[in-house]
Design a protein around this motif. Structure first.
Motif, mmCIF file in Angstrom:
data_model
loop_
_atom_site.group_PDB
_atom_site.id
_atom_site.type_symbol
_atom_site.label_atom_id
_atom_site.label_comp_id
_atom_site.label_asym_id
_atom_site.label_seq_id
_atom_site.Cartn_x
_atom_site.Cartn_y
_atom_site.Cartn_z
ATOM 1 N N TYR A 41 -50.691 -9.223 -24.203
ATOM 2 C CA TYR A 41 -51.790 -10.014 -24.745
ATOM 3 C C TYR A 41 -51.841 -11.373 -24.053
ATOM 4 N N THR A 42 -52.983 -11.624 -23.420
ATOM 5 C CA THR A 42 -53.216 -12.946 -22.835
ATOM 6 C C THR A 42 -54.272 -13.631 -23.687
ATOM 7 N N LYS A 43 -53.879 -14.679 -24.365
ATOM 8 C CA LYS A 43 -54.762 -15.362 -25.294
ATOM 9 C C LYS A 43 -55.896 -16.067 -24.556
ATOM 10 N N PRO A 44 -57.150 -15.909 -25.001
ATOM 11 C CA PRO A 44 -58.240 -16.660 -24.370
ATOM 12 C C PRO A 44 -58.087 -18.150 -24.651
ATOM 13 N N VAL A 45 -58.489 -18.946 -23.689
ATOM 14 C CA VAL A 45 -58.435 -20.397 -23.856
ATOM 15 C C VAL A 45 -59.850 -20.881 -24.165
ATOM 16 N N ASP A 46 -60.039 -21.381 -25.366
ATOM 17 C CA ASP A 46 -61.362 -21.830 -25.775
ATOM 18 C C ASP A 46 -61.858 -22.961 -24.890
ATOM 19 N N GLY A 47 -63.174 -23.012 -24.723
ATOM 20 C CA GLY A 47 -63.774 -24.062 -23.916
ATOM 21 C C GLY A 47 -63.582 -25.433 -24.543
ATOM 22 N N LYS A 48 -63.674 -26.440 -23.722
ATOM 23 C CA LYS A 48 -63.520 -27.813 -24.212
ATOM 24 C C LYS A 48 -64.868 -28.365 -24.667
ATOM 25 N N ASN A 49 -64.799 -29.392 -25.475
ATOM 26 C CA ASN A 49 -66.002 -30.036 -25.983
ATOM 27 C C ASN A 49 -66.462 -31.121 -25.010
ATOM 28 N N VAL A 50 -67.768 -31.233 -24.851
ATOM 29 C CA VAL A 50 -68.339 -32.294 -24.020
ATOM 30 C C VAL A 50 -69.013 -33.301 -24.943
ATOM 31 N N ILE A 51 -68.502 -34.507 -24.924
ATOM 32 C CA ILE A 51 -69.059 -35.593 -25.735
ATOM 33 C C ILE A 51 -69.968 -36.423 -24.838
ATOM 34 N N LEU A 52 -71.215 -36.569 -25.245
ATOM 35 C CA LEU A 52 -72.206 -37.254 -24.428
ATOM 36 C C LEU A 52 -72.247 -38.749 -24.705
ATOM 37 N N THR A 53 -72.864 -39.473 -23.787
ATOM 38 C CA THR A 53 -73.116 -40.897 -23.984
ATOM 39 C C THR A 53 -74.297 -41.111 -24.934
ATOM 40 N N ILE A 54 -75.041 -40.059 -25.186
ATOM 41 C CA ILE A 54 -76.227 -40.119 -26.043
ATOM 42 C C ILE A 54 -75.851 -40.561 -27.456
ATOM 43 N N ASP A 55 -76.626 -41.491 -27.985
ATOM 44 C CA ASP A 55 -76.492 -41.862 -29.386
ATOM 45 C C ASP A 55 -77.621 -41.174 -30.150
ATOM 46 N N GLY A 56 -77.264 -40.351 -31.127
ATOM 47 C CA GLY A 56 -78.249 -39.554 -31.834
ATOM 48 C C GLY A 56 -79.345 -40.369 -32.500
ATOM 49 N N VAL A 57 -78.994 -41.541 -33.010
ATOM 50 C CA VAL A 57 -79.982 -42.375 -33.684
ATOM 51 C C VAL A 57 -80.979 -42.933 -32.678
ATOM 52 N N HIS A 64 -74.942 -41.878 -16.033
ATOM 53 C CA HIS A 64 -74.209 -40.672 -16.421
ATOM 54 C C HIS A 64 -74.466 -40.329 -17.878
ATOM 55 N N ILE A 65 -74.242 -39.050 -18.190
ATOM 56 C CA ILE A 65 -74.540 -38.502 -19.517
ATOM 57 C C ILE A 65 -73.274 -38.056 -20.246
ATOM 58 N N MET A 66 -72.181 -37.818 -19.500
ATOM 59 C CA MET A 66 -70.922 -37.399 -20.135
ATOM 60 C C MET A 66 -70.058 -38.628 -20.421
ATOM 61 N N LYS A 67 -69.544 -38.683 -21.637
ATOM 62 C CA LYS A 67 -68.626 -39.772 -21.995
ATOM 63 C C LYS A 67 -67.182 -39.289 -21.953
ATOM 64 N N ASN A 68 -66.922 -38.153 -22.635
ATOM 65 C CA ASN A 68 -65.564 -37.600 -22.678
ATOM 66 C C ASN A 68 -65.587 -36.079 -22.647
ATOM 67 N N ILE A 69 -64.500 -35.511 -22.113
ATOM 68 C CA ILE A 69 -64.198 -34.086 -22.271
ATOM 69 C C ILE A 69 -63.026 -34.019 -23.238
ATOM 70 N N ALA A 70 -63.180 -33.273 -24.328
ATOM 71 C CA ALA A 70 -62.163 -33.311 -25.378
ATOM 72 C C ALA A 70 -61.884 -31.928 -25.926
ATOM 73 N N VAL A 115 -58.343 -34.514 -29.024
ATOM 74 C CA VAL A 115 -57.600 -35.037 -27.886
ATOM 75 C C VAL A 115 -58.571 -35.231 -26.720
ATOM 76 N N ILE A 116 -58.617 -36.427 -26.162
ATOM 77 C CA ILE A 116 -59.480 -36.711 -25.017
ATOM 78 C C ILE A 116 -58.739 -36.316 -23.743
ATOM 79 N N ASP A 117 -59.270 -35.324 -23.037
ATOM 80 C CA ASP A 117 -58.651 -34.883 -21.788
ATOM 81 C C ASP A 117 -59.170 -35.664 -20.584
ATOM 82 N N LYS A 118 -60.413 -36.104 -20.672
ATOM 83 C CA LYS A 118 -61.009 -36.796 -19.532
ATOM 84 C C LYS A 118 -62.132 -37.709 -20.010
ATOM 85 N N SER A 119 -62.173 -38.908 -19.456
ATOM 86 C CA SER A 119 -63.282 -39.823 -19.701
ATOM 87 C C SER A 119 -64.032 -40.033 -18.398
#
Length: 596
Positions: free
Chosen positions: A227-243, A458-464, A473-477
């Motif tokens: 069994y090789t466990k799948p590695v879930d994708g990381k979250n992309v946090i944008l610079t966009i402010d929803g408001v 740029h549109i990406m703030k963090n990869i988490a 956990v923030i992996d990349k800014s």
């Protein structure tokens, strides 16, 4: 007697020869068989092991869960839900249908009813063939099946129907920020927007289950499995402010309707770090149903276009800010220089009008910017010359992609000075004969706003990701700012003061808010199609910053083909900017962290 004895002896010898021949044939056969066995055991072992293993082992691919897309405040813009997929193991299914005497028409009817498919689609999958017309051993039926339907398929208990895990992409806010987020295809791969740009990070890594099975293809749980466990994708946090995005979306919808326009595009940014706080392109689409509303592929791709990134337009008078900056840097025009506008200017036997046909009279350098005087800027361009103006234009980033982290960016069109004539120079000076994107213009405009530094938008703030304890956990800014000092700080400070007069006392007065000290520039450009300027077709824009002394916010509003009865940017784009600045700074007063 001798004859009879001789015949018996002859028959006996013949039998011996036949028997010897039989023994010889058998010997040759067994030697051949032995040789083959030796060859197989020595040389074909690896291949035969693979064949045998394929008969008693099964490999199942385990899909990873796609990461979420969030705004800077942690609000989900794109999420993945757990669903199922239904496929056919055709070899087993055909046997099952035959052994259980299940009619294929009834089978197709039952399954199509559960999965909301056409019966012909089930038959098509059931009778799938390979390219060589031989029966296929596997066929896909339907992806992204909800749990209630998947349970009903399982309840049929028909061996050969495979129900396995799958993921479904869901966009909770439907059309909201759709062009920035983008969408995925049927295979779960990003097609546009952030979904495409950061597909690798979002997709994760697929896993695998290898197990031993019996003759009925059931897993033998007492045997070893890998069994090789799948590695879930990381979250992309944008610079966009929803408001802020909501303010921009509402303002764009309103401008689209009130101006009976073809389209409206808005960008709002933090000029100090290149973050995009809002990006809007109207009309938009729903990524939950990305093909809905398009009659053909041309309409489809046009619907998916993120106009601030992909659409070229002649900026018109908002480009006078760039021309003014060039004149100030090369010291070819000074604040007290005099310009006389009688409503037009003759350039190489061609009469080019000012927007104010009656003329602006005598003006100084600040006045021609405040009044958006075409005649004055044609004179500024003439003093600069083709080489100086275009060298400065290139330095400000026009004619090249900014490198924003969104797909489909265009690089714009800047004329080669060696191929420019005097008319080209004159029109380029007030923002025609040059094509830009909103992103490109804003990168240059931000350099004026922040004291002279060009910063990559740029549109990406963090990869988490979330750890096992549920902690983010923030992996990349984002770090690829590509900062370049391109303008003198004092020059930008002075120019911002001039732009404040455009809003407080000039053509941008419809964006004026006393307490905010807004600086800006309007621009109304006649649209060109196939190199010919079209009557009554315009693009109206407003680019602004506030407060002008030390800008916290920059924005651009572009209205494409507003109603011909009211098309000037001061009438269409400036009021939109005023509303946005008012809302944003009220929001900043209670939530200043959006600029961090």
């Amino acid at each position: 007697m001798n004859s009879l004895a001789s015949k018996k002896l002859s028959d006996k010898l013949a039998k011996k020869r036949r028997l010897a021949l039989v023994y010889f044939v058998l010997l040759v056969f067994f030697l051949g068989l032995a040789s083959r066995l030796v060859y197989v055991m020595i040389f074909d072992t690896k291949k035969l092991r693979q064949v045998a293993a394929s008969q008693w082992t099964s490999k199942d691919t385990l899909n990873a869960k796609r990461g979420n897309i969030l705004d800077r405040n942690g609000n989900n813009l794109a999420v993945s839900a757990d669903v199922y997929r239904v496929d056919f193991d055709l070899t087993s299914l055909r046997t099952t249908l035959k052994d259980k005497k299940i009619d294929s028409d009834k089978f197709a009817s039952d399954l199509s009813s559960i999965l909301s498919l056409k019966e012909e689609d089930v038959h098509k999958a059931l009778n799938r063939t390979l390219d060589n017309d031989l029966p296929a051993s596997w066929a896909p039926l339907k992806r992204r099946v909800e749990k209630p339907e998947a349970d009903k398929v399982k309840a049929l208990k028909i061996f050969g129907i495979l129900v396995t895990s799958d993921t479904k992409r869901f966009y909770p806010s439907n059309n909201f920020i759709s062009h920035v987020i983008g969408h995925i295809d049927d295979d779960g791969k990003g097609v546009s927007g952030v979904e495409s740009q950061y597909d690798k990070e979002l997709a994760g890594e697929k896993g695998q289950l290898v197990y031993t099975r019996d003759s009925a293809s059931n897993q033998l749980f007492f045997e070893d499995s890998r069994y090789t466990k799948p590695v879930d994708g990381k979250n992309v946090i944008l610079t966009i402010d929803g408001v802020v995005q909501k303010y921009a979306e509402d303002a764009a919808d309103k401008a689209l309707k009130e101006n009976n326009a073809k389209g409206v595009s808005i960008m709002i940014m933090n000029p100090k770090n290149g973050e995009v706080l809002a990006m809007v392109s109207k009309p938009d689409y729903n990524p939950n149903a990305p093909r809905q509303g398009a009659k053909n592929n041309d309409e489809l791709f046009n619907m998916w276009k993120n106009r601030p990134v992909t659409n070229l337009f002649e900026p018109g008078s908002i480009f006078k800010v760039i021309t003014a900056a060039a004149a100030m840097e090369y010291d070819t025009s000074k604040e007290d220089d005099k310009f006389i506008c009688n409503g037009n200017s003759k350039i190489s036997n061609r009469i080019i009008n000012c927007w104010e046909l009656g003329g602006h009279g005598t003006e100084n350098f600040v006045d021609i910017l405040r009044n958006s005087c075409n005649v004055g800027f044609m004179e500024v361009g003439k003093k600069l010359g083709k080489e100086n103006l275009n060298t400065f234009i290139k330095k400000m980033g026009f004619g090249e992609k900014t490198g924003i982290d969104l797909p489909g960016e265009e690089k714009g069109i800047v004329l080669n000075p060696s191929k420019m004539n005097d008319v080209d120079l004159a029109t380029e000076s007030f923002g025609q004969s040059i094509s830009v994107t909103q992103v490109q213009y804003m990168a240059a405009f931000n350099a004026i706003a922040n004291g002279g530094t060009w910063i990559k938008p740029h549109i990406m703030k963090n990869i988490a990701r979330y750890d096992d304890g549920g902690k983010l956990v923030i992996d990349k800014s984002y770090s690829d700012f590509n900062k370049k000092q391109i303008l003198d700080t004092h020059l930008t400070q002075t120019l911002r003061g001039y732009m404040e007069k455009v809003v407080s006392k000039g053509v941008g007065s419809n964006a004026f808010i006393k307490e905010l000290n807004i600086g800006g520039k309007t621009g109304t450009a006649q649209k060109a199609e196939n190199g010919i300027y079209k009557d009554k077709k315009y693009i109206s824009s407003f680019a602004g910053l506030a407060p002008y002394e030390d800008p916290k916010i920059t924005l651009i509003v572009t209205v494409d083909e507003p109603d011909e009865s009211k098309y000037y940017a001061g009438q269409t784009a400036a009021p939109v900017a005023k509303e946005l600045f008012n809302n944003i700074f009220n929001y900043l007063a209670i939530n200043p962290k959006i600029l961090n």
